[in-house]
Design a protein around this motif. Structure first.
Motif, PDB file in Angstrom:
ATOM      1  N   ASP A  15      33.550  -2.967 -23.546  1.00  0.00           N
ATOM      2  CA  ASP A  15      32.945  -1.727 -23.057  1.00  0.00           C
ATOM      3  C   ASP A  15      31.634  -1.438 -23.790  1.00  0.00           C
ATOM      4  OD1 ASP A  15      33.349   0.921 -21.476  1.00  0.00           O
ATOM      5  OD2 ASP A  15      32.961   1.602 -23.525  1.00  0.00           O
ATOM      6  N   GLN A  16      31.616  -1.643 -25.099  1.00  0.00           N
ATOM      7  CA  GLN A  16      30.397  -1.433 -25.878  1.00  0.00           C
ATOM      8  C   GLN A  16      29.284  -2.357 -25.401  1.00  0.00           C
ATOM      9  OE1 GLN A  16      30.167   0.408 -29.469  1.00  0.00           O
ATOM     10  NE2 GLN A  16      31.268   1.635 -27.974  1.00  0.00           N
ATOM     11  N   GLN A  17      29.635  -3.608 -25.145  1.00  0.00           N
ATOM     12  CA  GLN A  17      28.636  -4.576 -24.701  1.00  0.00           C
ATOM     13  C   GLN A  17      28.109  -4.223 -23.310  1.00  0.00           C
ATOM     14  OE1 GLN A  17      30.014  -8.659 -24.840  1.00  0.00           O
ATOM     15  NE2 GLN A  17      28.028  -9.319 -25.606  1.00  0.00           N
ATOM     16  N   GLU A  18      29.000  -3.825 -22.424  1.00  0.00           N
ATOM     17  CA  GLU A  18      28.582  -3.462 -21.067  1.00  0.00           C
ATOM     18  C   GLU A  18      27.720  -2.205 -21.064  1.00  0.00           C
ATOM     19  OE1 GLU A  18      32.208  -3.165 -18.910  1.00  0.00           O
ATOM     20  OE2 GLU A  18      32.340  -5.342 -18.504  1.00  0.00           O
ATOM     21  N   ASP A  19      27.925  -1.317 -22.039  1.00  0.00           N
ATOM     22  CA  ASP A  19      27.119  -0.098 -22.140  1.00  0.00           C
ATOM     23  C   ASP A  19      25.757  -0.351 -22.771  1.00  0.00           C
ATOM     24  OD1 ASP A  19      29.014   1.435 -20.936  1.00  0.00           O
ATOM     25  OD2 ASP A  19      29.799   2.333 -22.780  1.00  0.00           O
ATOM     26  N   GLY A  20      25.504  -1.585 -23.176  1.00  0.00           N
ATOM     27  CA  GLY A  20      24.196  -1.923 -23.739  1.00  0.00           C
ATOM     28  C   GLY A  20      24.005  -1.504 -25.186  1.00  0.00           C
ATOM     29  N   VAL A  21      25.109  -1.359 -25.916  1.00  0.00           N
ATOM     30  CA  VAL A  21      24.990  -1.012 -27.342  1.00  0.00           C
ATOM     31  C   VAL A  21      24.300  -2.161 -28.063  1.00  0.00           C
ATOM     32  CG1 VAL A  21      26.262  -0.473 -29.456  1.00  0.00           C
ATOM     33  CG2 VAL A  21      27.046   0.426 -27.249  1.00  0.00           C
ATOM     34  N   PRO A  22      23.252  -1.904 -28.842  1.00  0.00           N
ATOM     35  CA  PRO A  22      22.533  -2.984 -29.542  1.00  0.00           C
ATOM     36  C   PRO A  22      23.463  -3.779 -30.457  1.00  0.00           C
ATOM     37  CG  PRO A  22      21.305  -0.921 -29.656  1.00  0.00           C
ATOM     38  CD  PRO A  22      22.647  -0.588 -29.100  1.00  0.00           C
ATOM     39  N   VAL A  23      23.148  -5.057 -30.622  1.00  0.00           N
ATOM     40  CA  VAL A  23      23.985  -5.935 -31.444  1.00  0.00           C
ATOM     41  C   VAL A  23      24.134  -5.423 -32.877  1.00  0.00           C
ATOM     42  CG1 VAL A  23      24.163  -8.253 -32.450  1.00  0.00           C
ATOM     43  CG2 VAL A  23      23.595  -7.975 -30.035  1.00  0.00           C
ATOM     44  N   PRO A  24      23.058  -4.993 -33.556  1.00  0.00           N
ATOM     45  CA  PRO A  24      23.243  -4.478 -34.927  1.00  0.00           C
ATOM     46  C   PRO A  24      24.204  -3.292 -34.994  1.00  0.00           C
ATOM     47  CG  PRO A  24      20.927  -4.914 -34.518  1.00  0.00           C
ATOM     48  CD  PRO A  24      21.631  -5.040 -33.199  1.00  0.00           C
ATOM     49  N   THR A  25      24.146  -2.423 -33.974  1.00  0.00           N
ATOM     50  CA  THR A  25      25.049  -1.279 -33.940  1.00  0.00           C
ATOM     51  C   THR A  25      26.488  -1.731 -33.736  1.00  0.00           C
ATOM     52  OG1 THR A  25      23.296   0.122 -33.033  1.00  0.00           O
ATOM     53  CG2 THR A  25      25.559   0.902 -32.774  1.00  0.00           C
ATOM     54  N   MET A  26      26.675  -2.713 -32.836  1.00  0.00           N
ATOM     55  CA  MET A  26      28.016  -3.238 -32.601  1.00  0.00           C
ATOM     56  C   MET A  26      28.587  -3.860 -33.868  1.00  0.00           C
ATOM     57  SD  MET A  26      27.798  -4.893 -28.767  1.00  0.00           S
ATOM     58  CE  MET A  26      29.533  -5.341 -28.815  1.00  0.00           C
ATOM     59  N   ASN A  27      27.753  -4.565 -34.618  1.00  0.00           N
ATOM     60  CA  ASN A  27      28.212  -5.187 -35.855  1.00  0.00           C
ATOM     61  C   ASN A  27      28.539  -4.141 -36.917  1.00  0.00           C
ATOM     62  OD1 ASN A  27      28.062  -7.779 -34.848  1.00  0.00           O
ATOM     63  ND2 ASN A  27      26.025  -8.177 -35.655  1.00  0.00           N
ATOM     64  N   SER A  28      27.791  -3.046 -36.931  1.00  0.00           N
ATOM     65  CA  SER A  28      28.100  -1.962 -37.868  1.00  0.00           C
ATOM     66  C   SER A  28      29.451  -1.338 -37.532  1.00  0.00           C
ATOM     67  CB  SER A  28      27.011  -0.888 -37.818  1.00  0.00           C
ATOM     68  OG  SER A  28      25.771  -1.391 -38.272  1.00  0.00           O
ATOM     69  N   ILE A  29      29.724  -1.185 -36.242  1.00  0.00           N
ATOM     70  CA  ILE A  29      31.016  -0.653 -35.810  1.00  0.00           C
ATOM     71  C   ILE A  29      32.140  -1.593 -36.228  1.00  0.00           C
ATOM     72  CG2 ILE A  29      32.408  -0.058 -33.794  1.00  0.00           C
ATOM     73  CD1 ILE A  29      29.796   0.809 -32.411  1.00  0.00           C
ATOM     74  N   VAL A  30      31.904  -2.893 -36.082  1.00  0.00           N
ATOM     75  CA  VAL A  30      32.909  -3.877 -36.496  1.00  0.00           C
ATOM     76  C   VAL A  30      33.209  -3.748 -37.990  1.00  0.00           C
ATOM     77  CG1 VAL A  30      33.294  -6.353 -36.868  1.00  0.00           C
ATOM     78  CG2 VAL A  30      32.472  -5.536 -34.651  1.00  0.00           C
ATOM     79  N   SER A  31      32.158  -3.568 -38.805  1.00  0.00           N
ATOM     80  CA  SER A  31      32.364  -3.424 -40.249  1.00  0.00           C
ATOM     81  C   SER A  31      33.236  -2.206 -40.563  1.00  0.00           C
ATOM     82  CB  SER A  31      31.008  -3.292 -40.965  1.00  0.00           C
ATOM     83  OG  SER A  31      30.235  -4.462 -40.822  1.00  0.00           O
ATOM     84  N   ALA A  32      32.951  -1.089 -39.878  1.00  0.00           N
ATOM     85  CA  ALA A  32      33.733   0.124 -40.095  1.00  0.00           C
ATOM     86  C   ALA A  32      35.189  -0.073 -39.679  1.00  0.00           C
ATOM     87  CB  ALA A  32      33.106   1.288 -39.324  1.00  0.00           C
ATOM     88  N   LEU A  33      35.398  -0.678 -38.523  1.00  0.00           N
ATOM     89  CA  LEU A  33      36.760  -0.864 -38.026  1.00  0.00           C
ATOM     90  C   LEU A  33      37.531  -1.878 -38.860  1.00  0.00           C
ATOM     91  CD1 LEU A  33      36.148  -0.809 -34.155  1.00  0.00           C
ATOM     92  CD2 LEU A  33      37.062   1.009 -35.609  1.00  0.00           C
ATOM     93  N   ARG A  34      36.857  -2.922 -39.321  1.00  0.00           N
ATOM     94  CA  ARG A  34      37.540  -3.892 -40.182  1.00  0.00           C
ATOM     95  C   ARG A  34      38.017  -3.231 -41.476  1.00  0.00           C
ATOM     96  NH1 ARG A  34      34.018  -9.576 -39.742  1.00  0.00           N
ATOM     97  NH2 ARG A  34      34.878 -10.218 -37.717  1.00  0.00           N
ATOM     98  N   PHE A  35      37.192  -2.365 -42.023  1.00  0.00           N
ATOM     99  CA  PHE A  35      37.604  -1.657 -43.234  1.00  0.00           C
ATOM    100  C   PHE A  35      38.807  -0.766 -42.927  1.00  0.00           C
ATOM    101  CE2 PHE A  35      37.626   1.993 -46.030  1.00  0.00           C
ATOM    102  CZ  PHE A  35      37.502   1.417 -47.289  1.00  0.00           C
ATOM    103  N   PHE A  36      38.735  -0.061 -41.827  1.00  0.00           N
ATOM    104  CA  PHE A  36      39.800   0.867 -41.437  1.00  0.00           C
ATOM    105  C   PHE A  36      41.127   0.139 -41.256  1.00  0.00           C
ATOM    106  CE2 PHE A  36      41.975   3.001 -37.779  1.00  0.00           C
ATOM    107  CZ  PHE A  36      42.389   4.139 -38.467  1.00  0.00           C
ATOM    108  N   PHE A  37      41.101  -0.974 -40.507  1.00  0.00           N
ATOM    109  CA  PHE A  37      42.351  -1.678 -40.227  1.00  0.00           C
ATOM    110  C   PHE A  37      42.855  -2.469 -41.431  1.00  0.00           C
ATOM    111  CE2 PHE A  37      40.858  -1.164 -35.772  1.00  0.00           C
ATOM    112  CZ  PHE A  37      41.952  -0.462 -35.305  1.00  0.00           C
ATOM    113  N   THR A  38      41.947  -2.990 -42.235  1.00  0.00           N
ATOM    114  CA  THR A  38      42.369  -3.799 -43.380  1.00  0.00           C
ATOM    115  C   THR A  38      42.795  -2.941 -44.559  1.00  0.00           C
ATOM    116  OG1 THR A  38      40.860  -5.579 -42.715  1.00  0.00           O
ATOM    117  CG2 THR A  38      41.665  -5.620 -44.978  1.00  0.00           C
ATOM    118  N   GLN A  39      41.960  -1.953 -44.922  1.00  0.00           N
ATOM    119  CA  GLN A  39      42.213  -1.181 -46.141  1.00  0.00           C
ATOM    120  C   GLN A  39      43.093   0.049 -45.914  1.00  0.00           C
ATOM    121  OE1 GLN A  39      41.328  -2.562 -48.874  1.00  0.00           O
ATOM    122  NE2 GLN A  39      40.041  -4.151 -47.958  1.00  0.00           N
TER     123      GLN A  39
END
Length: 256
Positions: A63-87
Motif C-alpha cells: 500500500d505504501q509503495q502504491e501510494d508513491g511513498v518515497p523510498v527513503p521514507t519507506m526505509n525509515s518506516i521499516v527501521s521504526a517497525l523493526r525496532f517495535f517488533f524486535t525490541q
C-alpha cells in the motif's frame, strides 16, 4: 529522562515503546519519527499495531509503495517497525518480514561561497547568523546546532563539542577563528539581552530555558534564495564538500 512532548495520554503499549527508546538514548526527533511511523501502521490496520500479522505487514508495504511513498521514507518506516517488533514486542519473526528498498544516494548540492554569504547575510538577527554560521562553518546537522550549549565551545582547543549527535555519538567539530569571533559577538549581545547564561543553551529559543527549535532553523534557511533545487542542506559546510580527512575530524563518515 522521558521527553514531555511524548507523554500526553499514553497507552501501556506506547509507554513501553517510549521506555525502550529512552533506554537506548534515542533522540527526541528519532522518538517522534518512530511513534509517527508506527502510527501509520496502526492507521492502516485500524487497530493496535501489536496485532499485526505477517500478511498485514506485506499489505502495508504494498500500500505504501502504491501510494508513491518515497523510498527513503519507506526505509525509515521499516527501521521504526523493526525496532517495535524486535525490541518492544519480541517478535523478530515479524521484523524479518519487512523489506528495505535500495535506492541511489546522490551527493548533496553544495552551496557556492557567494550563496553561503547570501545565506548568512539574509537575516539581521545575530543569533540566526551565528546559528547558520555554525551549521556551515563546523559542518553540523541542524539538530546538533539546536542542542549546543555555551559550555560546548572550547576556545582553547578551537573545538565544538557535539553531544549525542546522529546515532547518539559524541564528537568534536572544528572551530575556526572567524566562527569563534561571531560566537563571541553573539555571546555579548545575548548577555545584554539576558538570554545567554554560562550553563545555558548557545542558541536559546523563545524561552531562554529551551533551545531554538530545528523547525525555526529550517524556516530561517528556507527564506534564503539559493541556486539549489533542494534548498539549503544543513550538512554541507562552507567552501564545498568535506575532504575525507576533514570529514573524519568532524565526526562524519569518511566516504564522499
Amino acid at each position: 529522562m522521558p521527553h514531555p512532548v511524548l507523554e500526553a495520554s499514553i497507552s501501556p503499549l506506547r509507554q513501553r515503546l517510549i521506555d525502550d527508546m529512552n533506554m537506548r538514548r534515542f533522540s527526541r526527533e528519532t522518538q517522534r519519527n518512530y511513534l509517527r511511523d508506527i502510527g501509520r501502521l496502526a492507521t492502516f490496520l485500524g487497530r493496535s499495531p501489536d496485532t499485526a500479522t505477517a500478511d498485514d505487514l506485506r499489505r502495508f508495504q504494498i500500500d505504501q509503495q502504491e501510494d508513491g511513498v518515497p523510498v527513503p521514507t519507506m526505509n525509515s518506516i521499516v527501521s521504526a517497525l523493526r525496532f517495535f517488533f524486535t525490541q518492544t514486542l519480541d517478535r523478530p519473526d515479524l521484523a524479518r518480514r519487512l523489506v528495505r528498498l535500495s535506492h541511489p544516494r546522490n551527493l548533496p548540492v553544495v552551496l557556492s561561497r557567494d550563496e553561503v554569504a547570501r545565506l548568512l547575510n539574509a537575516t539581521t538577527c545575530l543569533k540566526h547568523q551565528a546559528a547558520l554560521s555554525v551549521a556551515y562553518g563546523a559542518g553540523l546537522r541542524v539538530a546538533e546546532v539546536s542542542m549546543l550549549k555555551v559550555a560546548d565551545v572550547d576556545s582553547e582547543r578551537m573545538l565544538l563539542r557535539v553531544e549525542r549527535g546522529k546515532g547518539g555519538r559524541y564528537r568534536n567539530a572544528m572551530l575556526s577563528e572567524d566562527l569563534l569571533t561571531v560566537l563571541r559577538q553573539w555571546w555579548r549581545v545575548g548577555r545584554q539581552q539576558g538570554v545567554m547564561h554560562r550553563d545555558g543553551w548557545l542558541f536559546p529559543g523563545q524561552h531562554a530555558m529551551k533551545p531554538i527549535s530545528t523547525r525555526q532553523l529550517y524556516r530561517i534557511s528556507a527564506c534564503v534564495p539559493v541556486n539549489s533545487p533542494r534548498g539549503v542542506n544543513f550538512q554541507c559546510p562552507i567552501g564545498g564538500l568535506l575532504t575525507p580527512a576533514i570529514r573524519r575530524c568532524a565526526g562524519h563518515r569518511a566516504e564522499v
